[in-house]
Design a protein around this motif. Structure first.
Motif, mmCIF file in Angstrom:
data_model
loop_
_atom_site.group_PDB
_atom_site.id
_atom_site.type_symbol
_atom_site.label_atom_id
_atom_site.label_comp_id
_atom_site.label_asym_id
_atom_site.label_seq_id
_atom_site.Cartn_x
_atom_site.Cartn_y
_atom_site.Cartn_z
ATOM 1 N N ILE A 166 0.855 -1.192 0.000
ATOM 2 C CA ILE A 166 0.000 0.000 0.000
ATOM 3 C C ILE A 166 0.893 1.245 0.000
ATOM 4 C CG2 ILE A 166 -1.725 1.281 1.336
ATOM 5 C CD1 ILE A 166 -2.599 -1.442 2.499
ATOM 6 N N PRO A 167 0.582 2.239 -0.806
ATOM 7 C CA PRO A 167 1.395 3.476 -0.804
ATOM 8 C C PRO A 167 1.390 4.130 0.583
ATOM 9 C CG PRO A 167 -0.029 3.397 -2.727
ATOM 10 C CD PRO A 167 -0.458 2.261 -1.841
ATOM 11 N N THR A 168 2.530 4.579 1.006
ATOM 12 C CA THR A 168 2.644 5.230 2.299
ATOM 13 C C THR A 168 2.668 6.746 2.130
ATOM 14 O OG1 THR A 168 3.925 5.290 4.368
ATOM 15 C CG2 THR A 168 5.164 5.258 2.311
ATOM 16 N N VAL A 169 2.562 7.459 3.237
ATOM 17 C CA VAL A 169 2.642 8.915 3.188
ATOM 18 C C VAL A 169 4.086 9.330 2.922
ATOM 19 C CG1 VAL A 169 0.644 9.358 4.660
ATOM 20 C CG2 VAL A 169 2.873 8.967 5.695
ATOM 21 N N THR A 170 4.257 10.472 2.288
ATOM 22 C CA THR A 170 5.602 10.969 1.981
ATOM 23 C C THR A 170 5.742 12.404 2.490
ATOM 24 O OG1 THR A 170 4.845 11.707 -0.201
ATOM 25 C CG2 THR A 170 5.850 9.525 -0.055
ATOM 26 N N TRP A 171 6.971 12.801 2.753
ATOM 27 C CA TRP A 171 7.251 14.162 3.190
ATOM 28 C C TRP A 171 8.361 14.729 2.319
ATOM 29 C CZ3 TRP A 171 4.601 17.455 5.944
ATOM 30 C CH2 TRP A 171 5.223 18.626 6.398
ATOM 31 N N PHE A 172 7.967 15.388 1.218
ATOM 32 C CA PHE A 172 8.902 15.937 0.239
ATOM 33 C C PHE A 172 9.880 14.843 -0.213
ATOM 34 C CE2 PHE A 172 7.475 19.600 2.791
ATOM 35 C CZ PHE A 172 6.882 20.332 1.790
ATOM 36 N N ASP A 173 11.178 15.058 -0.085
ATOM 37 C CA ASP A 173 12.160 14.069 -0.530
ATOM 38 C C ASP A 173 12.689 13.208 0.611
ATOM 39 O OD1 ASP A 173 11.990 14.974 -3.157
ATOM 40 O OD2 ASP A 173 13.519 16.514 -2.825
ATOM 41 N N HIS A 174 12.078 13.366 1.784
ATOM 42 C CA HIS A 174 12.566 12.603 2.938
ATOM 43 C C HIS A 174 12.224 11.125 2.799
ATOM 44 C CE1 HIS A 174 13.738 11.769 7.058
ATOM 45 N NE2 HIS A 174 12.579 11.174 7.250
ATOM 46 N N ASN A 175 13.187 10.257 3.038
ATOM 47 C CA ASN A 175 12.974 8.818 2.971
ATOM 48 C C ASN A 175 12.476 8.327 4.328
ATOM 49 O OD1 ASN A 175 13.142 5.998 2.792
ATOM 50 N ND2 ASN A 175 14.845 6.108 1.334
ATOM 51 N N MET A 176 11.179 8.107 4.434
ATOM 52 C CA MET A 176 10.583 7.730 5.713
ATOM 53 C C MET A 176 10.819 6.263 6.046
ATOM 54 S SD MET A 176 7.008 9.863 5.428
ATOM 55 C CE MET A 176 6.485 9.377 7.059
ATOM 56 N N VAL A 177 11.207 5.475 5.076
ATOM 57 C CA VAL A 177 11.424 4.049 5.310
ATOM 58 C C VAL A 177 12.778 3.803 5.976
ATOM 59 C CG1 VAL A 177 11.564 1.778 4.216
ATOM 60 C CG2 VAL A 177 9.946 3.478 3.352
ATOM 61 N N ARG A 178 13.729 4.681 5.725
ATOM 62 C CA ARG A 178 15.100 4.441 6.200
ATOM 63 C C ARG A 178 15.552 5.442 7.257
ATOM 64 N NH1 ARG A 178 18.135 3.137 0.382
ATOM 65 N NH2 ARG A 178 16.779 1.371 -0.210
ATOM 66 N N ASP A 179 14.642 6.036 7.968
ATOM 67 C CA ASP A 179 15.033 7.009 9.000
ATOM 68 C C ASP A 179 14.782 6.481 10.402
ATOM 69 O OD1 ASP A 179 12.306 7.055 9.179
ATOM 70 O OD2 ASP A 179 12.098 9.231 9.128
ATOM 71 N N ALA A 180 14.766 5.145 10.549
ATOM 72 C CA ALA A 180 14.524 4.497 11.848
ATOM 73 C C ALA A 180 13.193 4.936 12.451
ATOM 74 C CB ALA A 180 15.676 4.784 12.811
ATOM 75 N N LYS A 181 12.197 5.123 11.577
ATOM 76 C CA LYS A 181 10.816 5.447 11.962
ATOM 77 C C LYS A 181 10.698 6.809 12.654
ATOM 78 C CE LYS A 181 9.766 0.543 12.421
ATOM 79 N NZ LYS A 181 9.252 0.429 11.051
ATOM 80 N N PHE A 182 11.646 7.691 12.373
ATOM 81 C CA PHE A 182 11.648 9.023 12.972
ATOM 82 C C PHE A 182 10.424 9.830 12.541
ATOM 83 C CE2 PHE A 182 12.995 13.493 13.212
ATOM 84 C CZ PHE A 182 13.518 13.544 14.479
ATOM 85 N N ALA A 183 10.160 9.884 11.240
ATOM 86 C CA ALA A 183 9.039 10.673 10.721
ATOM 87 C C ALA A 183 7.692 10.055 11.109
ATOM 88 C CB ALA A 183 9.142 10.804 9.205
ATOM 89 N N TYR A 184 7.610 8.735 11.019
ATOM 90 C CA TYR A 184 6.363 8.064 11.393
ATOM 91 C C TYR A 184 6.004 8.357 12.854
ATOM 92 C CZ TYR A 184 6.081 5.234 7.126
ATOM 93 O OH TYR A 184 5.954 4.815 5.832
#
Length: 342
Positions: A166-184
């Motif tokens: 399922i498509p996830t939310v995005t924040w500009f060019d930030h990689n939310m998958v590889r930030d140790a769940k910081f953005a989530y």
């Protein structure tokens, strides 16, 4: 002749009596809320591993669902056992909107909440004049109906296999998958904060007072002009919006949708949080989501004994403090106040 002094001596002036004894002013509550969420916002600076952040994100999701259930169950006195179906509707609404309709994920989050509200209104109509066990039966039947619809439309919903990638939310060019769940983490925290502010503002308003009045004495409240149908509709619709958004965020975070979200296992967990935290508090359900989730995770090595020990904890707390964790905290606060005063 001197004029008669009609002023009332200050000694006999009536003292101001609070309208709701023991109730904290909204200014103090707002300050405590800001401080509490500010402290939570600092956690990623201390907790850096992705698994611990994952646990916190799940706590925030559970906290949203449980606190909104407390609005209808605790404040409204409506035994809405279809509440978890609203969460599931949010999960599948977001999944279909983003994967099939290719809607922007952020817009899909809000639309999923609105779809959950529509579903709540649909289930409210049959229970407007029902009481007790009949509400439980209708709302439980509603949850089963939604699950069967999803299973029957397997071409779109995946049936028992669910929906993946399922498509996830995005924040500009930030990689939310590889930030140790910081953005989530911060998205989930913002969702919990918005939900809590909304719920507390509602229960402190005139609408919230009328909802409680109907719960405590329905006949008297109706005789005073409060509409049972309108207030019950408001209660269930209000409890559905952020529940649907929580379901949508859950789908975006996990990137899959499964029929298990309609199962009794999740419903039991969320209901335990509402009861353990203390009904009619909002905050109790959120605190209990922390306690139960962390307690359960800390006993991961106990295997099959983990749910048994968790159940025993809930039973002991409810026996000692029927009003739950919030009742325990209030008792501790009163004891400390008496100790300071001598």
């Amino acid at each position: 002749m001197s004029a008669v002094d009609t002023s009332t001596p200050s000694a006999v002036l009536p003292k101001a009596v609070p309208l709701t004894p023991g109730r904290v002013s909204w200014q103090r509550e707002a300050l405590a809320l800001v401080v509490g969420f500010a402290l939570l916002a600092l956690l990623p600076l201390v907790i850096t591993d992705s698994y611990s952040r994952h646990v916190l994100i799940m706590i925030f999701i559970y906290g949203v669902v449980a606190s909104n259930w407390d609005l209808s169950l605790g404040y409204g006195g409506v035994f809405n056992f279809g509440h978890l179906a609203l969460f599931g509707i949010g999960v599948y609404a977001y999944s279909l909107l983003t994967k099939l309709a290719e809607m922007n994920p952020w817009i899909a989050l809000v639309v999923s909440g609105l779809i959950a509200v529509v579903a709540a209104v649909a289930v409210t109509v049959p229970i407007l004049r029902l009481k007790g066990i009949y509400i439980i039966l209708v709302t439980f039947g509603f949850a089963q109906l939604v699950m069967q619809v999803i299973l029957s439309q397997s071409d779109y919903t995946g049936g028992t296999q669910g929906i993946v990638r399922i498509p996830t939310v995005t924040w500009f060019d930030h990689n939310m998958v590889r930030d140790a769940k910081f953005a989530y983490f911060y998205i989930a925290l913002a969702m919990l904060g918005a939900s809590t502010v909304f719920l507390r503002a509602l229960v402190r308003s005139r609408t919230g007072i009328s909802i409680v009045a109907l719960r405590d004495n329905e006949e008297y409240a109706v005789s005073r002009g409060i509409s049972l149908a309108r207030q019950r509709l408001i209660t269930l619709a209000a409890s559905a919006f952020f529940t649907g958004i929580a379901g949508a965020f859950y789908a975006a975070y996990q990137r899959n949708a499964s029929i298990e979200v309609f199962g009794m296992s999740l419903a039991t967990i969320i209901l335990s949080m509402v009861l353990l935290g203390g009904t009619s508090t909002i905050y109790g359900a959120i605190i209990a989501s922390f306690v139960l989730t962390v307690f359960s995770e800390s006993m991961a090595d106990f295997g099959a004994w983990r749910p048994i020990i968790t159940a025993l904890l809930i039973i002991v707390v409810m026996l000692v403090y029927p009003s739950g964790i919030m009742g325990m905290l209030k008792s501790a606060s009163r004891w400390m106040t008496r100790s300071r005063n001598g």
